[in-house]
Design an enzyme around this catalytic site. Structure first.
Site, PDB file in Angstrom:
ATOM      1  N   ASP A 207       1.404   3.934   1.311  1.00  0.00           N
ATOM      2  CA  ASP A 207       1.045   2.532   1.174  1.00  0.00           C
ATOM      3  C   ASP A 207       0.720   1.997   2.572  1.00  0.00           C
ATOM      4  O   ASP A 207       0.904   2.664   3.586  1.00  0.00           O
ATOM      5  CB  ASP A 207       2.179   1.742   0.484  1.00  0.00           C
TER       6      ASP A 207
HETATM    7  C1  BGC Z   1       0.223  -2.718  -1.459  1.00  0.00           C
HETATM    8  C2  BGC Z   1      -0.552  -1.718  -2.278  1.00  0.00           C
HETATM    9  C3  BGC Z   1      -2.016  -1.825  -1.970  1.00  0.00           C
HETATM   10  C4  BGC Z   1      -2.216  -1.654  -0.472  1.00  0.00           C
HETATM   11  C5  BGC Z   1      -3.665  -1.708  -0.048  1.00  0.00           C
HETATM   12  C6  BGC Z   1      -0.139  -2.690   0.011  1.00  0.00           C
HETATM   13  O1  BGC Z   1       0.402  -3.757   0.706  1.00  0.00           O
HETATM   14  O2  BGC Z   1       1.604  -2.466  -1.609  1.00  0.00           O
HETATM   15  O3  BGC Z   1      -0.308  -1.930  -3.646  1.00  0.00           O
HETATM   16  O4  BGC Z   1      -2.732  -0.872  -2.694  1.00  0.00           O
HETATM   17  O5  BGC Z   1      -1.525  -2.686   0.204  1.00  0.00           O
HETATM   18  O6  BGC Z   1      -4.169  -2.976  -0.084  1.00  0.00           O
END
Ligand code: BGC
Length: 762
Positions: A268
């Site tokens: 993530d």
């Molecule tokens: C979130 C994810 C997301 C990623 C990219 C993160 O902060 O937890 O769900 O896909 O950002 O934007």
């Protein structure tokens, strides 16, 4: 089992041939992803990456949206980099790209995997036109605590329902063939158990037994992997003390060895670098190594892989074979998608909310509406469906005419595409509609909180400045007195208070909305409450005092028409709750599939009154244990009668179930529409294992079917039961079935009473 989509043709040979030509820097380059557009997390560098791309050192980009922008980078990669490896462009497409559908939690309320598949297919088409070939969806974290704002992105509290939807989302995005020009690679997230963040506080640790992890939390991810999902995202939380982004147990042993996943894992946002905050290593090199060796193949928006891995390979700290394996996984997806042959996006016509897409969005939204309550009002009867001859209808509430909030959390769609409740009602009623906003979404402290939120920019918070409520509430009350019925559209600021980093401990309506509701109800005019929110809110006052309540979630661009479809009875509501609605926040985490307790024996405590005379029971002294509206709950404008269910076979030997994994019995039930209008019922099957070596939930969903019935019509519905439904994890953490009796219920909610049983014998 290897994923057929990723092993198609000679993908593996192509990957190996390319790998042989790559320098170490080029290999590591495939393992990094940068955000070159807007930020979806803290500390985006927001640089341009032309030089790195030209050197072949950027495997993927996130938040670069639009064919012109993606093609620009892709041209650099394909024309200037030595090996011409295409970039994979990823984006959070959560509930539609341009065409915004209802939020995922609402789609789960439809209990209709086909609806999820349709949303995913439409999203894929639109994302592709934007140059996006990889979407960070579906999110399948089991969410049993609505304090956690990300419940909005989930399928709710139940592993069986969530697994069925996980498969559908993946099938919709990938269509069984990721090389299709209208498919995108899906990314199931967030692996693992992110939804169990302690106390519902986002990013917090999770801590649970391995049995619970496997039996409840991992199931939907497993379903997504079985459906062929190309990628997996590791989560921010730790699991039993090990950060998920550096956890070999989940990422390698379970995901790859047990489940045979052969796509790649992306971290993530910044999660590899955050391992330093988790304090599992003293420096960036150490934590990057831990993540890579645990099984995270790509580092999202954190350049620890880019800056530390090559040196560690050179110094012998990381075997090059570990890097090679991660690169192989990334390249496999790129080859299988056909990106080497078709790296560019053909610029197409600008997106327009076509009538066809609007119709699809409306149909999906119609199915997501959950009628929570529709009690008769003295002298009027049930308020819903609204008689279109009702003379004057008053509409109040800050959600009634707020396009951005009706789109819901994490939507990329355009608010100008939204038809609001006010607009739709205006069209139906003309001057028979009386409207006043009544109050703002925020007051005092809520507004202060939002002023300090910087994620996404401050403009919306300023638009949401509190307005003096006493005066506007008084105006609404005066207007209500002129109407025959009042509709209140209330909720929380979905775009700001739901989703990531949006945990709350107060789960009521924000601002003065409850005050508005009580004031309008006090006029004595019949009140219909429409709840617009992405999480279960506490509706206790409304539950006791408001005769009709519709849970409409965040419905997307067709919000107004869909809500009116249901309020006026053009569509008979068929949605069912995918998550329990609590009576009080103190009950959370609240879910129906609780384990039994010793007090009372065998007790499903859900109906235990809090004023019971017996003291020593597992209950609250000041509130009932049960949900205000339980999992699976949802009313219709007709009524359904269930026959006593039967089993095609009353017992089966354990050996047979373990040996062939085939269904061993079928539960059959007749469902009859005994009302006067057509309706769709979600028929639900629950089981309870009454004597297992490891205690099992008091009820578990193990089957469901949407059944459309004309008035008077009966349909026979059957549910197979076999290893998949009957098995559980024993103390050795092996999935098994033992001799026992299963209680079985079939009905229209988790309170189903029509009962039968099935025995597993020696
Ligand atoms: C979130 C994810 C997301 C990623 C990219 C993160 O902060 O937890 O769900 O896909 O950002 O934007």
């Amino acid at each position: 089992m290897p994923n057929a989509q990723l092993a198609a043709g000679n993908v593996n040979e192509q990957v190996d041939a390319l790998l042989k030509k790559m320098t170490l820097e080029e290999k590591v380059g495939q393992l990094v992803q940068y955000s070159a557009g807007f930020a979806t997390g803290p500390s985006a560098s927001n640089l341009t990456y032309d030089d790195l791309v030209a050197k072949g050192q950027v495997g993927s980009m996130i938040n670069v949206v639009g064919a012109d922008k993606t093609n620009r980078y892709q041209h650099i990669a394909m024309e200037k980099s030595r090996l011409h490896i295409p970039i994979l462009f990823g984006l959070d497409v959560i509930h539609g790209d341009h065409t915004t559908f209802p939020i995922p939690l609402a789609i789960a309320a439809s209990w209709d995997p086909e609806a999820a598949e349709t949303v995913a297919r439409t999203s894929a088409l639109e994302a592709r036109a934007d140059g996006i070939d990889w979407v960070f969806s579906p999110m399948v974290d089991i969410a049993r605590d609505p304090r956690w704002g990300r419940i909005v992105e989930s399928n709710g509290e139940d592993p069986y329902l969530s697994s069925a939807l996980a498969r559908a989302w993946v099938n919709g995005y990938q269509q069984g063939d990721i090389s299709r020009p209208d498919s995108v690679a899906a990314c199931v997230k967030h692996f693992a158990a992110y939804g169990a963040a302690i106390a519902g506080r986002d990013y917090n640790a999770t801590d649970m037994s391995e049995i619970t992890l496997r039996q409840v939390y991992l199931e939907p991810y497993r379903a997504a992997v079985e459906a062929g999902v190309a990628t997996v995202m590791s989560s921010f939380n730790s699991i039993n003390g090990i950060p998920a982004t550096a956890d070999p147990f989940t990422l390698t042993r379970i995901l790859r060895k047990e489940w045979g996943f052969d796509g790649f894992v992306v971290s993530d946002w910044g999660a590899v670098a955050e391992l330093l905050n988790h304090a599992i290593g003293a420096d960036g090199s150490t934590v990057a190594r831990k993540a890579l060796e645990a099984g995270v193949d790509m580092d999202m928006e954190g350049d620890l892989y880019g800056t530390t891995i090559a040196a560690q390979v050179r110094s012998g700290k990381i075997p090059e074979s570990v890097v090679d394996e991660a690169v192989r996984r990334v390249l496999r997806v790129k080859f299988a998608m056909g990106l080497f042959n078709h790296p560019y996006t053909q610029p197409g016509p600008a997106y327009a909310a076509t009538p066809e897409r609007r119709a699809t969005a409306r149909k999906v939204a119609d199915e997501t509406m959950v009628l929570l309550k529709n009690d008769p009002v003295e002298g009027v009867g049930t308020l819903l469906p609204l008689n279109s001859k009702a003379k004057k209808i008053a509409l109040f509430g800050p959600m009634a005419d707020d396009p951005q909030d009706l789109l819901g959390a994490w939507s990329a769609g355009n608010p100008s595409d939204v038809i609001t409740l006010r607009q739709a009602l205006q069209e139906r009623l003309g001057d028979r509609l009386l409207y006043a906003r009544g109050c703002g979404l925020l007051t005092g402290n809520d507004a202060n909180v939002l002023k300090h939120v910087t994620f996404g920019g401050p403009e919306t918070a300023i638009e949401n400045e509190p307005i003096p409520d006493d005066k506007t509430i008084a105006e609404a009350v005066a207007l209500a007195k002129q109407a025959d019925v009042a509709i209140l559209a209330l909720g929380e600021p979905t775009n700001w208070m739901e989703g990531e980093a949006s945990s709350r401990v107060h789960l009521g309506f924000t601002g003065s909305q409850e005050k508005l509701l009580e004031a309008v109800a006090a006029t004595g005019k019949p009140v219909i409450l429409v709840v617009l929110a992405g999480r279960p809110l506490v509706l206790t006052w409304a539950g006791a005092h408001v005769p009709a309540i519709l849970e409409a979630w965040s419905p997307g661009i067709e919000a107004g028409p869909a809500v009116m479809d249901v309020l006026f009875g053009d569509v008979n509501p068929s949605g069912k709750l995918p998550a329990s609605l609590p009576r009080a926040v103190g009950q959370e985490p609240l879910y129906y599939a609780q384990l039994p307790t010793g007090r009372p024996a065998h007790g499903d405590l859900s109906h235990m009154p809090y004023n019971s005379e017996e003291k020593f029971l597992s209950r609250y002294l000041d509130e009932e244990n049960s949900a205000l509206f339980p999992f699976g709950w949802g009313l219709s404008y007709t009524r359904f009668r269930y026959s006593t269910p039967t089993v095609s076979r009353a017992e089966a030997p354990v050996g047979q179930i373990l040996a062939d994994h085939q269904p061993v019995t079928r539960v059959g039930v007749d469902v009859t529409n005994i009302g006067s209008v057509a309706g769709t019922e979600v028929v639900q099957l629950y089981i309870r294992n009454t004597a297992a070596s490891v205690e099992q939930p008091v009820r578990e969903l193990k089957g469901f079917a949407r059944v459309q019935l004309a008035p008077g019509q009966t349909q026979h519905v059957e549910f197979p039961l076999g290893f998949d439904e009957l098995s559980f994890y024993n103390v050795d953490v092996e999935r098994t079935v033992e001799p026992t009796t299963y209680d079985i219920w079939v009905g229209g909610s988790s309170l189903a009473t029509a009962e039968t049983s099935f025995k597993v014998v020696e």
